[in-house]
Design an enzyme around this catalytic site. Structure first.
Site, PDB file in Angstrom:
ATOM      1  N   ARG A  29      56.086  55.247  29.146  1.00 36.05           N
ATOM      2  CA  ARG A  29      55.041  54.092  28.821  1.00 36.05           C
ATOM      3  C   ARG A  29      55.743  53.013  29.049  1.00 36.05           C
ATOM      4  NH1 ARG A  29      54.560  52.471  23.923  1.00 36.05           N
ATOM      5  NH2 ARG A  29      54.297  54.489  23.019  1.00 36.05           N
ATOM      6  N   TYR A  85      34.586  39.289  39.438  1.00 37.42           N
ATOM      7  CA  TYR A  85      34.342  40.745  39.367  1.00 37.42           C
ATOM      8  C   TYR A  85      33.607  41.068  38.150  1.00 37.42           C
ATOM      9  CZ  TYR A  85      35.571  45.610  39.214  1.00 37.42           C
ATOM     10  OH  TYR A  85      35.695  47.047  39.013  1.00 37.42           O
ATOM     11  N   ASP A  99      42.908  36.569  41.707  1.00 40.27           N
ATOM     12  CA  ASP A  99      42.558  38.060  41.984  1.00 40.27           C
ATOM     13  C   ASP A  99      42.696  38.120  43.094  1.00 40.27           C
ATOM     14  OD1 ASP A  99      41.426  40.448  41.980  1.00 40.27           O
ATOM     15  OD2 ASP A  99      40.504  40.370  40.325  1.00 40.27           O
ATOM     16  N   LYS A 106      42.179  49.512  45.633  1.00 38.47           N
ATOM     17  CA  LYS A 106      41.407  49.247  46.622  1.00 38.47           C
ATOM     18  C   LYS A 106      42.368  48.999  47.790  1.00 38.47           C
ATOM     19  CE  LYS A 106      38.307  48.659  43.112  1.00 38.47           C
ATOM     20  NZ  LYS A 106      38.193  47.316  42.473  1.00 38.47           N
TER      21      LYS A 106
HETATM   22  C1  LIG Z   1      37.932  46.747  41.295  1.00 41.29           C
HETATM   23  C2  LIG Z   1      38.407  45.253  41.204  1.00 41.29           C
HETATM   24  C3  LIG Z   1      38.808  44.940  39.900  1.00 41.29           C
HETATM   25  C4  LIG Z   1      39.245  45.972  38.784  1.00 41.29           C
HETATM   26  O1  LIG Z   1      40.118  47.081  39.222  1.00 41.29           O
HETATM   27  P1  LIG Z   1      40.001  48.687  38.631  1.00 41.29           P
HETATM   28  O2  LIG Z   1      41.381  49.241  39.446  1.00 41.29           O
HETATM   29  O3  LIG Z   1      38.738  49.201  39.014  1.00 41.29           O
HETATM   30  O4  LIG Z   1      40.236  48.451  37.147  1.00 41.29           O
HETATM   31  C5  LIG Z   1      39.446  43.627  39.500  1.00 41.29           C
HETATM   32  N1  LIG Z   1      38.854  42.530  40.438  1.00 41.29           N
HETATM   33  C6  LIG Z   1      38.450  43.025  41.619  1.00 41.29           C
HETATM   34  C7  LIG Z   1      38.170  42.072  42.531  1.00 41.29           C
HETATM   35  C8  LIG Z   1      37.992  44.331  41.684  1.00 41.29           C
HETATM   36  O5  LIG Z   1      37.372  44.329  43.088  1.00 41.29           O
END
Ligand SMILES: *Cc1c(COP(=O)(O)O)cnc(C)c1O
Length: 391
Positions: free
Chosen positions: A53, A105, A177, A202
């Site tokens: 962890r 998001y 982000d 992603k």
């Molecule tokens: C998918 C996404 C998130 C969250 O990510 P997860 O891995 O699904 O928790 C945050 N910001 C953006 C822009 C995203 O596309």
């Protein structure tokens, strides 16, 4: 982050993606580091591991690689993008203010509204493509500026350098982000942001088979807080997911070029199609922030938004005709996906907030994959032919 003397200082993204973060294999000569599927470590080991962890060789390898690719000194990895967001906002106190871009998001919005507000954190929203937004930063003096660029799903491009300067003038930290752009195409820290956040689910991993998140910075005090959040809030990823993401990173540059080329080509063809009302893509000259996108990003990435001017039922009927674009949330994988933001990714955002951000019923968001672009176009073409002409 430990410097690896075997990698030249001026090594480029493609080279660093393959060679950085390959530790913990010296004893065997394995070309690829193994997966350390262990929950705990014997006390007194030379690397100082104690419990997964709070750290694991696969976390450290991925952190080193992501930091290098983001042009950052530090990186902390988490179980998901939302875990990474949780880590950052957990540093705030009751009474602190987040000033956020309004088109973010959907799950970030939900976390702000349904969780953070309960703890007394204040959240205000602004449209940061508008010139008066800088004045709001000066007036509200927030603790944290929350940006996303390009935004989800409207693909607005925000001026990270200008907004960071405005925030720093009032002592406010800036988070970007960077998920939609990816580390290859945009480097928020070099533009002045304090934190660059990735959903590595992603484009970093790129194969739709693992979840993960990361926060990168150049500030040791942010890094200390992120490592603390990783263990204290239990936000750590699994060693296996880290290993998969480390593998995904190695082909990120190749993938991103193909995602971007395919999306630009489809954007141009859709824009010229009589049944499409409008198309948003940062590298189309028709995009309102086209010049800024060219300055701030190396290419447009694989995200594309098109307005078919339809009702919800018609938009969803079009989705049903597509064969190569699976209807699914998420993005950034090698396979093409289509999403109806109003009923999917942004369903948790109240209708009036959604509409104020421009998310209407006829919009479809495409995550363009790396299939052959002509096959993708044929698929879109046949689906459009079966649609009734716009009313
Ligand atoms: C998918 C996404 C998130 C969250 O990510 P997860 O891995 O699904 O928790 C945050 N910001 C953006 C822009 C995203 O596309």
């Amino acid at each position: 982050m430990r410097e690896d003397p075997s990698i030249p200082n001026d090594a480029r993204f493609e080279t660093r993606a393959i060679h950085v973060g390959q530790d913990h294999r010296e004893a065997t000569g394995a070309v690829i580091p193994p997966i350390y599927m262990t929950s705990t470590f014997e006390t007194g080991n030379p690397e100082g591991f104690d419990y997964t962890r709070s750290g694991n060789p696969n976390f450290r390898n991925l952190q080193a690689a992501l930091a290098s690719l983001e042009g950052a000194q530090h990186c902390t990895v988490f179980a998901s993008g939302v875990s990474a967001i949780t880590a950052v906002v957990s540093t705030l106190q009751s009474g602190d203010l987040i000033l956020s871009e309004q088109n973010i998001y959907g799950c970030t919005y939900r976390l702000f509204e349904r969780v953070l507000r309960k703890f007394g954190v204040r959240i205000e929203y602004a449209d940061f493509t508008q010139p008066e937004a800088a004045a709001r930063i000066a007036q509200l003096k927030p603790q944290l500026l929350w940006l996303e660029s390009p935004t989800n799903p409207m693909l607005k491009v925000l001026d990270i350098a200008a907004l960071s300067a405005a925030a720093h003038a009032v002592g406010c930290a800036v988070l970007v982000d960077n998920t939609f752009a990816s580390s290859l195409l945009q480097q928020p820290l070099s533009l002045g942001a304090d934190l660059s956040l990735l959903s590595t689910t992603k484009y970093s991993n790129g194969h739709s088979d693992a979840l993960g998140g990361a926060v990168c910075s150049n500030d040791p005090s942010w890094q200390e807080r992120m490592i603390f959040a990783q263990k204290a809030l239990g936000l750590q990823p699994s060693p296996f997911d880290c290993w998969l993401t480390s593998r995904g990173l190695k082909t990120q540059a190749l993938r991103m070029r193909c995602h971007s080329d395919n999306a630009l080509e489809l954007a141009k063809r859709l824009e010229a199609h009589p049944r499409v009302r409008s198309v948003k893509y940062p590298f189309l000259p028709s995009h309102p922030q086209f010049a800024l996108a060219q300055r701030q990003m190396k290419a447009g990435s694989g995200m594309l938004l098109a307005d078919f001017g339809h009702t919800q039922a018609q938009a969803l009927a079009l989705v049903k005709q597509l064969r190569l674009f699976a209807q699914a949330e998420s993005l950034g994988g090698i396979e093409s996906l289509v999403c109806h933001p109003a009923t999917m990714t942004h369903a948790s955002v109240p209708r009036e907030v959604r509409e104020a951000a421009g998310i209407t019923e006829g919009l479809l968001r495409f995550s363009v994959g790396i299939e052959h672009v002509d096959d993708l176009w044929n698929d879109l073409g046949q689906a459009l032919e079966r649609q009734p002409a716009n009313a």
